[in-house]
Design a protein around this motif. Structure first.
Motif, short mmCIF file in Angstrom:
data_model
loop_
_atom_site.label_atom_id
_atom_site.label_comp_id
_atom_site.label_asym_id
_atom_site.label_seq_id
_atom_site.Cartn_x
_atom_site.Cartn_y
_atom_site.Cartn_z
N TYR A 26 63.73 0.48 79.73
CA TYR A 26 63.20 1.84 79.56
C TYR A 26 62.51 2.36 80.81
N HIS A 82 63.77 4.97 83.33
CA HIS A 82 63.73 6.42 83.08
C HIS A 82 62.50 7.08 83.73
N HIS A 96 54.73 9.29 81.59
CA HIS A 96 54.88 10.43 80.68
C HIS A 96 55.29 10.05 79.26
N ASP A 97 55.97 8.92 79.08
CA ASP A 97 56.39 8.55 77.72
C ASP A 97 55.51 7.46 77.09
N ASP A 118 61.97 15.25 83.62
CA ASP A 118 62.29 14.41 82.47
C ASP A 118 63.60 14.89 81.84
N ASN A 153 67.24 12.99 81.54
CA ASN A 153 67.88 12.83 80.23
C ASN A 153 69.27 13.44 80.23
MN MN Z 1 61.02 11.02 78.99
#
Ligand code: MN
Length: 718
Positions: free
Chosen positions: A62, A65, A89-90, A156, A160
């Motif tokens: 992850y 990302h 950010h996540d 972001d 994505n």
């Molecule tokens: Mn994100």
């Protein structure tokens, strides 16, 4: 640097599986001082640990990302805080780490950025009407306090989109649509061309895969056949520039697929017309060179009439500056040339983000709002040449909004002034909804009607037939629409209630004089109304009911018996049932309840105000006896009244809660609690309660008095 090297060495498989970290470090080191790179790396360590074990849809770890998102912003040379926030950010949304953890470790600035991104993630775009998309974009911009939040969000979204292939088909189309409707236009609005172009092409690719493939193929084919020609033109341009001694970079320009597609669609052009155009960009050192180069290329190739645009002298409204011209190429084919300085190129690519680019000499004490304002004033400066300021105004409104945006249950977006409550919302939907609203839900949870609305909330209003606006709402509604509607409704209600009351008061006064309305007769009544300048008997009742005209005097006037004194008024008392509505109210100084000895005061415009005989305000009675009338309670009254009691207690923890619980157990609602005083060993509490009558109140007071920690209970009477 050492820290980064240690970090990389710790990663599995070193260089290959570094999740993009090596490239990020290299980019950061190219423009940030070592201490700041290290700070970003600490964010990386924290993020990597938090996301440990999580995988992307593609199967990658992850953390790859957030690193890719950070890379995107590092390519624009954004400051270390923005890069750290991109990496984190996540974390709050998707891991066990909390916002407080981030604040403790990285400070409040970064925490605010991360929180902003999480909040944007929570609002959902549901409908795709044009106007709705526009409102949604505004809502997103209104929600952010720091523009860097939207920069992280755009990066972001970009990553994505770049990894969208791994998603199921249905999701692909939805996300692609949203990208074209919401995110690309926001990037455009903020002047961030590089995001806009990539978001549009990716959105186009996943929303219209067939069209994208056809166009892409055609473009590749033409690029192949154009290669020789591009090379030839580049060389000619280079030579001419060198001949004049101008330092410049000549770049063969890539076409932006989505813009070609839109051009074909809007201008109904054939693919070949749009594709067979050569694009060049010439970057020079200063503004003078721009015009020199323009003269040069116009000498080299023949310019196409009407195609020259000077966006250097007159920039586009989002700050874009460049010279545009179209030439006839060596074989007569169109040649589109853009000429600009390096600085203009930077601003054209990054827009508002160019104001967060790290500059070593700059002290970063400017607040986010200041910087956004700087960008806007920069735009304003550029606009002085007199082009339309509409865009500027609209961006300004978006970035510093005086509005908030909320959802209706159907997903429509309603703009409301800041400070609006659920009641304002109800009236904004429809006056009838406002008039009949009894409760409200925000994001599916019940809230008090006076609750202030926040951006992005879903608001639902619960109405019941026959309910009506509460005058109390006037103390908190924000919009003129709500205020006017409530006032209008109250006026019409008050008028019908005061007609009823006025008639009762006049009946009673006539009875005191051994007469009645019937005995007065129509002829006398008509003459009396004419004399008073009234149109009908309802107006007379209303004036009496509102206290603007006194019933005993009116009665004597109707009977033509002026000579008697006022002393006779008030023989029979007016019976109060508690259902008179707004024309009978209960004084807040003494809180009368059924069973109390009471008097009524005729207050001009407000009808009758009931006071307890004990009330200090009754001393007015002597000054204006004609304004006071005797009243009594109906035997059966089916409603509750406000009453106030004072409770002296021992100073023990939890005693307030105990008393409140006892009151509730005695069948009463507490409207308000206040602590009047606190001494060393005793506290004085005041409760505003809902009670049926004196008996009910006495029972409550007895129950409270018997509590172990209670010293004294008394009923307040000012
Ligand atoms: Mn994100």
């Amino acid at each position: 640097m050492d820290y980064a090297a240690t970090l990389l060495a710790k990663l599995p498989g070193a260089s290959k599986r570094d999740h993009g970290l090596r490239h990020l470090i290299e980019t950061l080191e190219s423009y940030l001082p070592a201490a700041q790179v290290e700070a970003v790396m600490q964010a990386y360590e924290f993020g990597a640990a938090a996301h440990d074990g999580q995988k992307r849809q593609s199967g990658e770890a992850y953390i790859s990302h957030p690193v890719a998102v950070a890379q995107e912003l590092a390519d624009m040379h954004l400051d270390a805080q923005a890069i750290s926030a991109a990496i984190l950010h996540d974390v709050v949304e998707d891991t066990a780490a909390s916002l407080t953890d981030i604040e403790d470790k990285f400070g409040s600035d970064i925490a605010i950025l991360v929180d902003g991104v999480s909040k944007l993630d929570q609002i959902q775009f549901r409908s795709r009407a044009e106007a709705q998309a526009e409102s949604f974009r505004k809502m997103m911009l209104a929600m952010i306090e720091d523009i860097r939040v939207i920069l992280v969000k755009l990066a972001d979204r970009l990553h994505n989109m770049q990894t969208l292939a791994a998603m199921p088909a249905k999701k692909k189309a939805r996300i692609a649509r949203e990208t074209l409707d919401i995110y690309a236009p926001i990037a455009n609005r903020l002047g961030i061309n590089r995001f806009k172009v990539m978001l549009e092409d990716l959105g186009f690719r996943y929303l219209y895969p067939m069209r994208y493939r056809v166009l892409d193929k055609a473009l590749r084919r033409s690029k192949g056949s154009q290669r020789q020609m591009v090379k030839k033109i580049s060389e000619e341009l280079d030579q001419a520039l060198a001949g004049e001694g101008i330092a410049a970079d000549v770049i063969g320009r890539e076409k932006h697929l989505y813009s070609i597609y839109k051009k074909m669609l809007e201008k109904k052009r054939l693919l070949s017309d749009v594709v067979d155009v050569y694009g060049f960009r010439i970057i020079v050192d200063d503004v003078n060179d721009c015009y020199k180069v323009l003269g040069l290329v116009h000498g080299l190739y023949k310019p196409m009439p009407g195609r020259f645009k000077d966006y250097v002298a007159i920039p586009r409204i989002n700050g874009y500056q460049s010279l545009h011209t179209t030439l006839f190429g060596p074989k007569g084919q169109p040649l589109e040339v853009q000429i600009r300085t390096r600085e203009m190129d930077r601003v054209a690519e990054s827009g508002v983000a160019s104001h967060w680019q790290y500059k070593a000499e700059e002290k970063s004490d400017a607040t986010p709002q200041r910087r956004a304002r700087d960008w806007l004033s920069n735009l304003a400066e550029l606009q002085r040449s007199g082009t339309s300021e509409e865009f500027l105004e609209s961006v300004k409104v978006d970035l510093f909004p005086d509005k908030i945006y909320v959802f209706t249950p159907k997903g429509d977006i309603l703009p409301m002034p800041k400070g609006s409550t659920t009641v304002d919302f109800a009236y904004a939907v429809h006056t009838d909804i406002g008039n009949r609203c009894v409760a409200a839900k925000i994001d599916r949870g019940l809230v008090p009607l006076r609750t202030l609305l926040q951006n992005g909330q879903t608001v639902e209003i619960i109405t019941t037939r026959g309910s009506r606006p509460n005058p109390h709402w006037l103390t908190f509604v924000r919009t003129a629409k709500a205020r006017n509607a409530i006032r209008t409704h109250m006026k019409s209600m008050r008028s019908s209630e005061s007609v009823d009351l006025g008639k009762r008061l006049l009946d009673r006064s006539l009875k005191d004089l051994a007469s009645s309305l019937r005995k007065v007769g129509k002829v006398r009544m008509k003459a009396a109304l004419d004399e008073l300048g009234l149109n009908n008997i309802e107006e007379l009742f209303e004036q009496i009911g509102l206290g603007e005209r006194l019933a005993p005097l009116t009665a004597r006037f109707l009977l033509g018996s002026d000579e008697e004194g006022a002393s006779e008024s008030g023989k029979a008392s007016l019976v109060i049932a508690g259902t008179e509505g707004m024309v009978v109210s209960y004084a807040r100084c003494c809180h009368p309840i059924p069973g109390d000895d009471v008097m009524g005061y005729l207050s001009s415009g407000r009808g009758i105000v009931i006071h307890r005989n004990k009330c200090g305000n009754l001393s007015n009675f002597r000054k204006q006896p004609e304004k006071w009338l005797s009243v009594s309670w109906e035997d059966e009254i089916d409603r509750e009244f406000s009453s106030q009691i004072q409770v002296d207690t021992q100073n023990k923890p939890g005693v307030l809660a105990e008393v409140a619980a006892m009151i509730a157990d005695s069948g009463s609602n507490i409207e308000q609690v206040s602590v009047l005083g606190r001494h060393e060993d005793c506290s004085v509490l005041s409760f505003l309660l809902q009670v049926k009558d004196r008996q009910h109140l006495a029972k409550i007071m007895r129950n409270v008095r018997n509590m172990p920690n209670v010293i004294r209970v008394s009923r307040d009477c000012a």
